[in-house]
Design a protein around this motif. Structure first.
Motif, mmCIF file in Angstrom:
data_model
loop_
_atom_site.group_PDB
_atom_site.id
_atom_site.type_symbol
_atom_site.label_atom_id
_atom_site.label_comp_id
_atom_site.label_asym_id
_atom_site.label_seq_id
_atom_site.Cartn_x
_atom_site.Cartn_y
_atom_site.Cartn_z
ATOM 1 N N ALA A 61 0.730 -1.249 0.107
ATOM 2 C CA ALA A 61 -0.017 0.044 0.158
ATOM 3 C C ALA A 61 0.884 1.248 -0.023
ATOM 4 O O ALA A 61 0.377 2.238 -0.285
ATOM 5 N N ASP A 62 2.055 1.069 0.481
ATOM 6 C CA ASP A 62 3.261 2.455 0.368
ATOM 7 C C ASP A 62 3.992 2.511 -0.749
ATOM 8 O O ASP A 62 4.876 2.959 -0.886
ATOM 9 N N ASP A 63 3.624 1.638 -1.741
ATOM 10 C CA ASP A 63 4.350 1.458 -3.003
ATOM 11 C C ASP A 63 5.731 0.781 -2.618
ATOM 12 O O ASP A 63 6.867 1.054 -3.586
ATOM 13 N N ASN A 64 5.993 0.052 -1.615
ATOM 14 C CA ASN A 64 7.364 -0.588 -1.362
ATOM 15 C C ASN A 64 7.338 -1.993 -2.246
ATOM 16 O O ASN A 64 6.434 -2.563 -2.491
ATOM 17 N N ILE A 65 8.487 -2.214 -2.888
ATOM 18 C CA ILE A 65 8.572 -3.475 -3.560
ATOM 19 C C ILE A 65 8.413 -4.498 -2.966
ATOM 20 O O ILE A 65 9.341 -4.832 -1.704
ATOM 21 N N THR A 66 7.510 -5.562 -2.934
ATOM 22 C CA THR A 66 7.675 -6.761 -2.165
ATOM 23 C C THR A 66 7.743 -8.245 -2.914
ATOM 24 O O THR A 66 7.618 -9.021 -2.504
ATOM 25 N N GLY A 67 7.821 -7.880 -4.434
ATOM 26 C CA GLY A 67 8.118 -8.968 -5.100
ATOM 27 C C GLY A 67 8.358 -8.704 -6.566
ATOM 28 O O GLY A 67 8.277 -7.393 -7.084
ATOM 29 N N MET A 68 9.032 -9.656 -7.251
ATOM 30 C CA MET A 68 9.631 -9.317 -8.634
ATOM 31 C C MET A 68 9.609 -10.578 -9.448
ATOM 32 O O MET A 68 10.143 -11.494 -8.990
ATOM 33 N N LEU A 69 9.272 -10.396 -10.782
ATOM 34 C CA LEU A 69 9.447 -11.346 -11.812
ATOM 35 C C LEU A 69 10.139 -10.813 -13.049
ATOM 36 O O LEU A 69 9.391 -9.913 -13.505
ATOM 37 N N SER A 70 11.274 -11.249 -13.361
ATOM 38 C CA SER A 70 11.699 -10.786 -14.831
ATOM 39 C C SER A 70 11.794 -11.699 -15.871
ATOM 40 O O SER A 70 11.713 -12.954 -15.510
ATOM 41 N N VAL A 71 11.534 -11.342 -17.013
ATOM 42 C CA VAL A 71 11.324 -12.384 -18.148
ATOM 43 C C VAL A 71 12.408 -12.066 -19.192
ATOM 44 O O VAL A 71 12.628 -10.930 -19.719
ATOM 45 N N GLU A 72 13.449 -12.864 -19.588
ATOM 46 C CA GLU A 72 14.336 -12.933 -20.509
ATOM 47 C C GLU A 72 13.922 -13.587 -21.743
ATOM 48 O O GLU A 72 13.594 -15.131 -21.629
ATOM 49 N N ILE A 73 13.799 -13.145 -22.805
ATOM 50 C CA ILE A 73 13.169 -13.575 -24.115
ATOM 51 C C ILE A 73 14.169 -13.769 -25.019
ATOM 52 O O ILE A 73 14.901 -12.956 -25.409
ATOM 53 N N ASP A 74 14.393 -15.063 -25.656
ATOM 54 C CA ASP A 74 15.214 -15.380 -27.193
ATOM 55 C C ASP A 74 14.242 -15.663 -28.171
ATOM 56 O O ASP A 74 13.757 -16.678 -28.170
ATOM 57 N N ALA A 75 13.852 -14.348 -28.832
ATOM 58 C CA ALA A 75 13.072 -14.748 -29.935
ATOM 59 C C ALA A 75 13.507 -15.685 -31.136
ATOM 60 O O ALA A 75 12.783 -16.550 -31.416
ATOM 61 N N GLU A 76 14.778 -15.673 -31.134
ATOM 62 C CA GLU A 76 15.683 -16.731 -32.253
ATOM 63 C C GLU A 76 15.281 -18.418 -31.653
ATOM 64 O O GLU A 76 14.991 -19.152 -32.631
ATOM 65 N N LEU A 77 15.322 -18.521 -30.517
ATOM 66 C CA LEU A 77 14.974 -19.950 -30.080
ATOM 67 C C LEU A 77 13.668 -20.191 -29.765
ATOM 68 O O LEU A 77 13.114 -21.041 -29.618
ATOM 69 N N GLY A 78 12.762 -19.000 -29.653
ATOM 70 C CA GLY A 78 11.449 -19.094 -29.138
ATOM 71 C C GLY A 78 11.179 -19.607 -27.710
ATOM 72 O O GLY A 78 10.397 -20.214 -27.384
ATOM 73 N N ARG A 79 12.287 -19.185 -26.846
ATOM 74 C CA ARG A 79 12.221 -19.610 -25.532
ATOM 75 C C ARG A 79 12.311 -18.198 -24.729
ATOM 76 O O ARG A 79 12.524 -17.112 -24.993
#
Length: 307
Positions: A61-79
């Motif tokens: 509620a105070d805009d503190n970061i409590t979670g994170m998920l990053s996505v790394e995409i390789d379009a050439e491999l489709g992964r």
């Protein structure tokens, strides 16, 4: 329940503080990311087009970061690879598991906006990360072989760098030549030994020298093995080592690893340790790295959502 949104550039400091804290605990460890501020900054900085554009965060509620998920995409491999999910749950909270699960699922749903056309996904975390295992099962990921991270540090690394890395039986080692037939042979050997890994044979031989070093063992014009790795902020990392079956057990692999680490040290300067990932059950590789002085650090497991 936390609010879920895409990250903003100004979130980086708070997010890294969260990651450093959670990565120190095996119950939250994600294998792709380092454990220090320097490692995390370097790895997050590699994301394209930018860290914020491929990262979802959870905020209170105070805009503190409590979670994170990053996505790394390789379009050439489709992964795509999921760096996370990370969720900071209050210690001894009676509903801690439910908060973690609901927040992780919500971040994954939001991150799905980045995954149009990508169905081959991978997670990689500590074998003790039970919440990640449950997350993977809920979303249709299958557990693969466990792998072990072995490290070489302190005096053992210095001792190895002073060894003669000469390849046995008058064979020679050199940094990946530009010859087309050598590139093709290395790529084929890589695909045979490491099928469906995070780097294709083509990508390996086309790696920029400043980002990855590839050392090749040659017997005349024939490629008999290679080792690939890179210098990270806190360590040298051995990505891959592969040797043709008919010359295994002759010291080629150990010579390649030694030469690779020497090249990385010469090109990028000193590091306090070296690390290598080995599939559990690969006794020959485990014995080879043990003879070089490496010791077991942590065990990780990959979860794959099939294409």
């Amino acid at each position: 329940m936390y609010d879920i949104r895409f990250a903003e550039p100004g979130d980086l400091g708070a997010t890294m503080a969260l990651l450093v804290r959670l990565q120190a605990d095996s119950a939250h460890h994600i294998g792709y990311l380092g454990e220090t501020v320097e490692e995390l900054r370097a790895e997050l900085g590699e994301f394209e087009p930018s860290w914020a554009d491929c990262t979802v965060v959870a905020v209170d509620a105070d805009d503190n970061i409590t979670g994170m998920l990053s996505v790394e995409i390789d379009a050439e491999l489709g992964r795509a690879w999921l760096h996370g999910p990370f969720v900071d749950v209050p210690v001894n909270h009676p509903a801690g598991s439910r908060i973690w699960d609901q927040t992780a699922d919500a971040m994954f749903r939001r991150a799905a906006e980045l995954l149009t056309g990508i169905t081959d996904l991978e997670l990689y975390g500590h074998t003790a990360h039970r919440r990640l295992a449950a997350f993977a099962e809920r979303h249709g990921f299958s557990a693969g072989k466990a792998s072990a991270i072995h490290i070489l540090d302190n005096g053992e690394l210095r001792t190895l760098l002073l060894r003669d890395a000469k390849c046995p039986s008058e064979r020679e080692m050199r940094v990946l030549p530009t010859d087309k037939h050598v590139h093709e042979a290395v790529a084929v050997l890589h695909e045979r030994c490491f099928p469906r890994t995070y780097l294709s044979g083509k990508q390996l031989v086309e790696s920029k020298p400043e980002t990855r070093t590839v050392v090749v063992a040659m017997d005349g014009e024939r490629v008999i093995g290679y080792a690939a790795g890179k210098a990270q902020p806190e360590e040298y990392y051995v990505d891959f080592v592969a040797v043709e079956p008919d010359v295994r057990g002759q010291g080629v692999g150990a010579a390649l690893v030694t030469e690779l680490l020497w090249k990385l040290a010469a090109e990028h300067g000193a590091r306090p340790q070296a690390a290598a990932s080995i599939y559990s059950g690969n006794e020959s590789s485990q014995h080879m790295f043990a003879r070089l002085g490496f010791r077991l650090h942590i065990e990780l497991v990959a979860y794959r959502h099939p294409a």
